[in-house]
Design a protein around this motif. Structure first.
Motif, PDB file in Angstrom:
ATOM      1  N   ASN A  68      34.289  52.916  36.387  1.00 18.53           N
ATOM      2  CA  ASN A  68      35.131  51.906  37.052  1.00 18.53           C
ATOM      3  C   ASN A  68      34.613  51.654  38.468  1.00 18.53           C
ATOM      4  O   ASN A  68      33.703  52.348  38.934  1.00 18.53           O
ATOM      5  CB  ASN A  68      36.615  52.314  37.067  1.00 18.53           C
ATOM      6  CG  ASN A  68      36.836  53.668  37.700  1.00 18.53           C
ATOM      7  OD1 ASN A  68      36.626  53.843  38.891  1.00 18.53           O
ATOM      8  ND2 ASN A  68      37.242  54.646  36.892  1.00 18.53           N
ATOM      9  N   THR A  70      36.066  52.145  41.322  1.00 18.72           N
ATOM     10  CA  THR A  70      36.385  53.230  42.247  1.00 18.72           C
ATOM     11  C   THR A  70      35.352  54.347  42.124  1.00 18.72           C
ATOM     12  O   THR A  70      34.913  54.918  43.141  1.00 18.72           O
ATOM     13  CB  THR A  70      37.802  53.759  41.938  1.00 18.72           C
ATOM     14  OG1 THR A  70      38.710  52.650  41.995  1.00 18.72           O
ATOM     15  CG2 THR A  70      38.228  54.821  42.926  1.00 18.72           C
ATOM     16  N   THR A  94      41.868  45.171  52.117  1.00 15.85           N
ATOM     17  CA  THR A  94      41.139  45.437  50.888  1.00 15.85           C
ATOM     18  C   THR A  94      41.982  46.337  50.006  1.00 15.85           C
ATOM     19  O   THR A  94      43.013  46.859  50.438  1.00 15.85           O
ATOM     20  CB  THR A  94      39.778  46.113  51.173  1.00 15.85           C
ATOM     21  OG1 THR A  94      39.090  46.313  49.929  1.00 15.85           O
ATOM     22  CG2 THR A  94      39.941  47.463  51.862  1.00 15.85           C
ATOM     23  N   ALA A  97      40.950  51.598  47.356  1.00 15.72           N
ATOM     24  CA  ALA A  97      39.760  52.340  46.906  1.00 15.72           C
ATOM     25  C   ALA A  97      38.586  52.213  47.888  1.00 15.72           C
ATOM     26  O   ALA A  97      37.772  53.138  47.992  1.00 15.72           O
ATOM     27  CB  ALA A  97      39.328  51.859  45.521  1.00 15.72           C
ATOM     28  N   VAL A 140      33.718  44.673  52.627  1.00 14.39           N
ATOM     29  CA  VAL A 140      34.271  44.121  51.388  1.00 14.39           C
ATOM     30  C   VAL A 140      34.123  42.602  51.380  1.00 14.39           C
ATOM     31  O   VAL A 140      34.547  41.929  52.321  1.00 14.39           O
ATOM     32  CB  VAL A 140      35.770  44.478  51.268  1.00 14.39           C
ATOM     33  CG1 VAL A 140      36.348  43.962  49.955  1.00 14.39           C
ATOM     34  CG2 VAL A 140      35.980  45.976  51.406  1.00 14.39           C
ATOM     35  N   ASP A 166      31.236  46.490  49.211  1.00 15.64           N
ATOM     36  CA  ASP A 166      32.195  46.512  48.110  1.00 15.64           C
ATOM     37  C   ASP A 166      32.299  45.076  47.599  1.00 15.64           C
ATOM     38  O   ASP A 166      32.996  44.243  48.179  1.00 15.64           O
ATOM     39  CB  ASP A 166      33.546  47.044  48.591  1.00 15.64           C
ATOM     40  CG  ASP A 166      34.601  47.078  47.477  1.00 15.64           C
ATOM     41  OD1 ASP A 166      34.373  46.457  46.416  1.00 15.64           O
ATOM     42  OD2 ASP A 166      35.654  47.706  47.678  1.00 15.64           O
ATOM     43  N   ALA A 168      33.416  44.143  44.627  1.00 18.23           N
ATOM     44  CA  ALA A 168      34.299  44.110  43.458  1.00 18.23           C
ATOM     45  C   ALA A 168      34.782  42.687  43.163  1.00 18.23           C
ATOM     46  O   ALA A 168      35.043  42.335  42.022  1.00 18.23           O
ATOM     47  CB  ALA A 168      35.491  45.040  43.664  1.00 18.23           C
ATOM     48  N   SER A 190      33.119  45.969  40.310  1.00 15.81           N
ATOM     49  CA  SER A 190      34.178  46.405  39.393  1.00 15.81           C
ATOM     50  C   SER A 190      34.256  45.409  38.242  1.00 15.81           C
ATOM     51  O   SER A 190      34.109  44.202  38.454  1.00 15.81           O
ATOM     52  CB  SER A 190      35.523  46.443  40.115  1.00 15.81           C
ATOM     53  OG  SER A 190      36.577  46.498  39.166  1.00 15.81           O
ATOM     54  N   HIS A 192      37.043  45.460  36.146  1.00 12.86           N
ATOM     55  CA  HIS A 192      38.456  45.489  35.766  1.00 12.86           C
ATOM     56  C   HIS A 192      38.854  44.098  35.247  1.00 12.86           C
ATOM     57  O   HIS A 192      38.262  43.094  35.652  1.00 12.86           O
ATOM     58  CB  HIS A 192      39.262  45.881  37.015  1.00 12.86           C
ATOM     59  CG  HIS A 192      40.739  45.943  36.789  1.00 12.86           C
ATOM     60  ND1 HIS A 192      41.544  44.820  36.855  1.00 12.86           N
ATOM     61  CD2 HIS A 192      41.546  46.971  36.493  1.00 12.86           C
ATOM     62  CE1 HIS A 192      42.790  45.178  36.593  1.00 12.86           C
ATOM     63  NE2 HIS A 192      42.820  46.467  36.375  1.00 12.86           N
ATOM     64  N   LYS A 195      38.912  40.949  37.454  1.00 15.10           N
ATOM     65  CA  LYS A 195      37.692  40.541  38.149  1.00 15.10           C
ATOM     66  C   LYS A 195      36.957  39.456  37.333  1.00 15.10           C
ATOM     67  O   LYS A 195      37.319  39.178  36.195  1.00 15.10           O
ATOM     68  CB  LYS A 195      36.797  41.761  38.402  1.00 15.10           C
ATOM     69  CG  LYS A 195      37.535  42.937  39.070  1.00 15.10           C
ATOM     70  CD  LYS A 195      38.004  42.640  40.503  1.00 15.10           C
ATOM     71  CE  LYS A 195      39.107  43.561  40.972  1.00 15.10           C
ATOM     72  NZ  LYS A 195      38.728  44.911  41.335  1.00 15.10           N
ATOM     73  N   GLU A 201      37.598  48.651  31.640  1.00  9.82           N
ATOM     74  CA  GLU A 201      37.371  49.376  32.899  1.00  9.82           C
ATOM     75  C   GLU A 201      35.868  49.528  33.013  1.00  9.82           C
ATOM     76  O   GLU A 201      35.189  49.804  32.020  1.00  9.82           O
ATOM     77  CB  GLU A 201      38.016  50.767  32.864  1.00  9.82           C
ATOM     78  CG  GLU A 201      39.533  50.788  32.766  1.00  9.82           C
ATOM     79  CD  GLU A 201      40.233  50.602  34.102  1.00  9.82           C
ATOM     80  OE1 GLU A 201      39.563  50.474  35.152  1.00  9.82           O
ATOM     81  OE2 GLU A 201      41.484  50.564  34.092  1.00  9.82           O
ATOM     82  N   GLY A 202      35.345  49.394  34.203  1.00 11.36           N
ATOM     83  CA  GLY A 202      33.905  49.562  34.379  1.00 11.36           C
ATOM     84  C   GLY A 202      33.520  49.266  35.808  1.00 11.36           C
ATOM     85  O   GLY A 202      34.280  48.622  36.551  1.00 11.36           O
ATOM     86  N   TYR A 338      45.998  41.890  50.670  1.00  8.46           N
ATOM     87  CA  TYR A 338      46.497  43.215  50.365  1.00  8.46           C
ATOM     88  C   TYR A 338      47.356  43.672  51.537  1.00  8.46           C
ATOM     89  O   TYR A 338      47.228  43.144  52.640  1.00  8.46           O
ATOM     90  CB  TYR A 338      45.329  44.218  50.264  1.00  8.46           C
ATOM     91  CG  TYR A 338      44.393  43.968  49.090  1.00  8.46           C
ATOM     92  CD1 TYR A 338      44.677  44.483  47.822  1.00  8.46           C
ATOM     93  CD2 TYR A 338      43.238  43.237  49.269  1.00  8.46           C
ATOM     94  CE1 TYR A 338      43.795  44.276  46.764  1.00  8.46           C
ATOM     95  CE2 TYR A 338      42.362  43.029  48.213  1.00  8.46           C
ATOM     96  CZ  TYR A 338      42.645  43.551  46.968  1.00  8.46           C
ATOM     97  OH  TYR A 338      41.788  43.346  45.927  1.00  8.46           O
TER      98      TYR A 338
HETATM   99  C1  LIG Z   1      39.219  46.224  41.998  1.00  8.67           C
HETATM  100  C2  LIG Z   1      38.704  46.724  43.290  1.00  8.67           C
HETATM  101  C3  LIG Z   1      38.179  48.025  43.442  1.00  8.67           C
HETATM  102  C4  LIG Z   1      38.299  49.090  42.400  1.00  8.67           C
HETATM  103  O1  LIG Z   1      37.788  48.778  41.177  1.00  8.67           O
HETATM  104  P1  LIG Z   1      38.382  49.507  39.855  1.00  8.67           P
HETATM  105  O2  LIG Z   1      37.389  49.083  38.819  1.00  8.67           O
HETATM  106  O3  LIG Z   1      39.743  48.979  39.634  1.00  8.67           O
HETATM  107  O4  LIG Z   1      38.357  50.975  40.098  1.00  8.67           O
HETATM  108  C5  LIG Z   1      37.617  48.362  44.657  1.00  8.67           C
HETATM  109  N1  LIG Z   1      37.583  47.500  45.677  1.00  8.67           N
HETATM  110  C6  LIG Z   1      38.099  46.239  45.580  1.00  8.67           C
HETATM  111  C7  LIG Z   1      38.010  45.340  46.747  1.00  8.67           C
HETATM  112  C8  LIG Z   1      38.694  45.830  44.394  1.00  8.67           C
HETATM  113  O5  LIG Z   1      39.224  44.610  44.310  1.00  8.67           O
END
Ligand SMILES: *Cc1c(COP(=O)(O)O)cnc(C)c1O
Length: 397
Positions: A68, A70, A94, A97, A140, A166, A168, A190, A192, A195, A201-202, A338
């Protein structure tokens, strides 16, 4: 004036829509099912093939798939060598994680403020926070927009810091024409379901640095190596492997990797659709003084993950909570991205105080994310716009 649904009026939509949703099609399903009956359902050929494809998509030399996003951040922070006594600067707006990965290593997150118009980490705020203990930066790409990578990389170079991006939110985004994933020391993704592409999950880390790559691969599987050059007690015995440090089991299955390969093939289509919807929202909201539209830096060609609706509260007779609840009642359900990370009670208990990032706090108090995903129809997009306009008209000063 139209009665708001929250006060008993007819909602703009009958059926609820939410801020994000995956898009899984029949060929995605087929790819997973075909893998399930193969010889290897984890650590097999699909994981390697997905890593190769990620390198092509991001332009990075190496990619490490993990369980995932994280886990990706955790391993990146470990490979970066963050540890007790180190400070690592991180965006304040953010998902938790991004900062937690620093805590996993026993290091101290230092929260940087965001820019009031792009909502991304402010390079000037980073500069003010650097001390002799600063070891790195976790930046991020919030909403999918690339951070100011040139400025941030210059800061890293001047102070000997390591940059973890980051991303994600940002697969498919380009910075000055170069895909995100090939620019920072390590970039974390990520997969998820909310996304842009998903495998349930990945996650993944991409890098151009061979040393970091080898370390990440080892950390993904318990810190165990089969490479004699890394062993304290090398032998060519076929069964032998050696744990040389403390790692984890952060592997991804082959059937998830198959789903990821299938989804990555759709990235440009998903990206185009997200851009079109964001452009439609921008066109509808940019002329309304009660709303602020996110500024895009010209360097970022953004695959938008989130669409932020930001309220100019001084022009409205309501607060964010009232606006949010009204939009929810219209069945065009928003979410908030967030809470400033240091407002979470876990960080509060560690001693972080309110007031350290004023732009981040003002942003949180005035914003919400509205539906944005590739299968959102024109009709649904229009419903969201209608609902927003209806509520603005009601609360306009
Ligand atoms: C979704 C997300 C993560 C974590 O990813 P997971 O796959 O849910 O563990 C980390 N940072 C940001 C900014 C995210 O949006």
């Amino acid at each position: 004036m139209e009665e708001l649904a929250i006060f008993g009026g007819k909602p703009v939509r009958e059926k609820k829509i939410f801020y994000g949703r995956q898009c899984i099609e029949q060929d995605d399903v087929d790819a997973v099912v075909a893998t399930l009956t193969g010889d290897l359902i984890t650590c097999g050929p699909k994981v390697q093939a997905a890593e190769k494809l990620l390198c092509e998509v991001t332009g990075a030399k190496y990619a490490v798939l993990v369980s995932n996003g994280t886990a990706a951040l955790h391993l990146a922070a470990m490979a970066a060598g963050f540890g007790p006594g180190d400070e690592v600067i991180v965006s304040s707006i953010t998902f938790a994680a991004s900062a937690n990965c620093i805590r996993y290593c026993g290091a101290t997150p230092v929260f940087a403020d965001i820019e009031d118009d792009t909502y991304n980490i402010d390079p000037e705020s980073i500069k003010r926070l650097i001390t002799p203990r600063t070891k790195g930066i976790v930046a991020v790409d919030f909403t999918g927009q690339a951070v100011k990578l040139d400025e941030i990389r210059k800061i890293c170079k001047d102070h000997g810091l390591l940059l973890i991006e980051d991303a994600a939110h940002a697969i498919g985004t380009k910075y000055k024409g170069q895909p995100v994933g090939s620019i920072a020391d390590m970039t974390c993704f990520s997969f998820h379901p909310v996304k842009t592409v998903t495998c349930g999950e990945g996650g993944a880390i991409t890098t151009n640095n061979e040393r970091l790559y080898r370390h990440l691969m080892r950390l993904r599987t318990h810190g165990i190596t089969r490479n004699q050059s890394e062993m304290a007690h090398p032998t060519d015995a076929l069964w032998y492997n050696e744990q040389v440090e403390l790692g984890f089991n952060y592997r991804l299955t082959d059937f998830q990797a198959a789903l990821l390969i299938s989804q990555l093939g759709k990235l440009s289509r998903f990206s185009q659709k997200r851009k079109e919807i964001a452009a439609k929202y921008d066109a509808a909201f940019s002329q309304m003084p009660e709303l602020q539209v996110q500024r895009e830096i010209p360097e970022s060609d953004t695959t938008r993950h989130l669409y932020i609706l930001r309220l100019n509260l001084d022009k409205l007779n309501c607060d964010r909570r009232q606006f949010f609840d009204a939009l929810y009642a219209e069945n065009t359900c928003p979410q908030v991205h967030y809470l400033p990370v240091y407002w979470h009670s876990y960080y509060e208990k560690l001693g972080y105080e309110k007031g350290i990032c004023m732009n981040a706090e003002a942003f949180y108090m005035s914003s919400m994310s509205i539906p944005l995903y590739p299968t959102l129809t024109d009709e649904e997009t229009d419903d969201v716009i209608r609902a927003v306009k209806k509520i603005v008209a009601y609360y306009r000063k």
